[in-house]
Design an enzyme around this catalytic site. Structure first.
Site, PDB file in Angstrom:
ATOM      1  N   ASP A 105       0.846  -1.194   0.000  1.00 12.20           N
ATOM      2  CA  ASP A 105       0.000   0.000   0.000  1.00 12.20           C
ATOM      3  C   ASP A 105       0.883   1.246   0.000  1.00 12.20           C
ATOM      4  OD1 ASP A 105      -2.876   1.125   0.528  1.00 12.20           O
ATOM      5  OD2 ASP A 105      -1.577   2.184   1.955  1.00 12.20           O
ATOM      6  N   ILE A 106       0.602   2.202  -0.908  1.00  8.01           N
ATOM      7  CA  ILE A 106       1.355   3.461  -0.927  1.00  8.01           C
ATOM      8  C   ILE A 106       0.907   4.304   0.263  1.00  8.01           C
ATOM      9  CG2 ILE A 106       1.861   5.561  -2.226  1.00  8.01           C
ATOM     10  CD1 ILE A 106       1.329   4.029  -4.784  1.00  8.01           C
ATOM     11  N   GLU A 159      -4.539   2.292  -4.591  1.00  4.88           N
ATOM     12  CA  GLU A 159      -3.084   2.419  -4.449  1.00  4.88           C
ATOM     13  C   GLU A 159      -2.456   1.159  -3.870  1.00  4.88           C
ATOM     14  OE1 GLU A 159      -4.902   4.365  -0.719  1.00  4.88           O
ATOM     15  OE2 GLU A 159      -5.385   4.093  -2.832  1.00  4.88           O
TER      16      GLU A 159
END
Length: 423
Positions: free
Chosen positions: A294-295, A338
């Site tokens: 996950d960003i 994301e």
């Protein structure tokens, strides 16, 4: 075959296509629009109808000889395209011929009766036919004795691709040792092959295809889609380059599985891949690891820099993941928003942790400015889970455990990697 008509149509295709685009990249891309269009032309012109028998000279080879003779010697680009087309069409012609044979066998009442009451009479009858195919097929083939495991015959393409002659690998035991120097990978691949052979017993002798990573004599590794057919006391093994999926529906399927923004696999492809890999773990005594990525604070990134910058960021991260996770059997996809996933077959928890650390470093090296991040630069959080042969009951639970590990990593302040405790 209507050679005159076919020559004109294929020649028009050859002369017209180079005007549209640069061929250098397209010729080396198995999923290109060029190959797809070439297949549609093949499908339009070539029809295989019963009775089906071996033809010498090969009709496709003859067709392309006529086309080459009609081209000017100065047309170098066109001749390069013609050479690629001939290779593809010979392969497609073989597949179409085999499909027509199987369809004819299935629909012929007399043939159904023979299959039900004798031991593969059609396949025994065609042994001489398969012997001739050894010389014309552009894919590696070997013939193996069921009882002894001796490799009876290989074609030239087999030697060209793998480097092994019959003297190098006189039987399958030696072949497995040389094709899989790593004993764990050898055991996993051999278990998969034995399971396929078991399926063939209830499948009229047809050995289902699976992808295998094979080590050649020179140490290089190739991914081959391996299938076969049981013909009495022998079986014929066919190796098809897994990077060259030759049917149009496979090409279109790959396109359907591509995420349009990041140009890596999409969630739909991942959903199918995880089921396939879980089935593989059940068949073979091996491990499978999953990393969910996950960003960090991506919403804040979008809010500060705008959605165009956000899209560029997603693309950069996806491509960096694809570059970093480099084994042919590994799989990278966009999971949603994301979030990304990395699937690592035959990889234990420590191996997955090593890959995650490499991903973390690669993202740091992108040096994407993110003022709302703790470090001032873009970072990612990751959760890891690993499953083995004894734990692979439910792939959804497997994914959820990796997601829980990701949630824990984010709660630790982000830019972290967390391992699922497992069972």
């Amino acid at each position: 075959m209507n050679y005159a008509s076919h020559v004109n149509k294929v020649k028009s295709f050859i002369l017209d296509y180079p005007k549209k685009t640069d061929l250098s990249e397209l010729l080396n891309n198995p999923l290109s629009e060029l190959k797809e269009t070439a297949y549609y032309l093949f499908d339009e012109l070539i029809t295989i109808t019963p009775p089906i028998f071996f033809q010498e000279p090969h009709p496709i080879v003859e067709l392309f000889k006529l086309i080459e003779q009609s081209l000017s010697p100065n047309l170098k680009v066109e001749k390069a395209l013609l050479e690629h087309l001939e290779t593809w069409w010979v392969e497609w012609h073989f597949v179409a011929t085999m499909n027509a044979k199987l369809l004819n066998e299935h629909n012929d009442p007399q043939q159904k009766y023979l299959i039900a009451h004798t031991h593969h009479p059609m396949r025994n009858h065609e042994l001489s036919h398969y012997a001739k195919l050894f010389t014309v097929l552009p894919m590696p083939i070997c013939n193996v004795c069921v009882e002894t495991g001796d490799i009876l015959k290989v074609n030239q393409r087999y030697i060209d691709v793998f480097g092994f002659t019959i003297n190098d690998t006189p039987n399958v035991d030696i072949w497995w040792e040389k094709a899989y120097p790593d004993i764990d990978k050898r055991n996993a691949a051999r278990a998969l092959w034995n399971a396929s052979l078991a399926q063939a017993e209830s499948n009229k002798g047809d050995i289902p295809s699976n992808d295998y990573q094979i080590t050649c004599k020179n140490g290089e590794q190739v991914i081959m889609q391996v299938s076969g057919i049981n013909i009495g006391n022998e079986f014929l093994v066919v190796f098809n380059d897994a990077t060259e999926r030759i049917k149009a529906h496979e090409i279109l399927s790959e396109m359907a599985f591509l995420d349009s923004l990041t140009k890596i696999a999409n969630r739909r492809r991942f959903d199918e891949k995880i089921v396939d890999e879980f089935s593989r773990v059940k068949l073979a005594n091996c491990q499978l690891s999953l990393i969910i990525i996950d960003i960090d604070n991506f919403k804040k990134f979008n809010d500060r820099y705008g959605h165009i910058a956000g899209d560029k960021c997603l693309y950069a991260v996806a491509q960096k993941l694809a570059d970093t996770v480099s084994r042919p059997e590994d799989f990278v996809a966009r999971y949603g928003g994301e979030e990304f996933v990395v699937l690592l077959p035959q990889t234990d928890k420590q191996g997955a942790l090593f890959v995650a650390e490499q991903i973390q470093k690669a993202i740091e090296m992108l040096a994407v400015v993110h003022e709302d991040s703790f470090t001032g630069y873009l970072s990612v959080s990751m959760g890891i889970n690993t499953v083995n042969h004894h734990q692979c009951d439910d792939h959804l639970t497997f994914i959820q455990a990796a997601d829980d590990a990701l949630y824990y990593a984010k709660n630790q302040g982000r830019n972290c990697i967390a391992l699922s405790p497992g069972k």
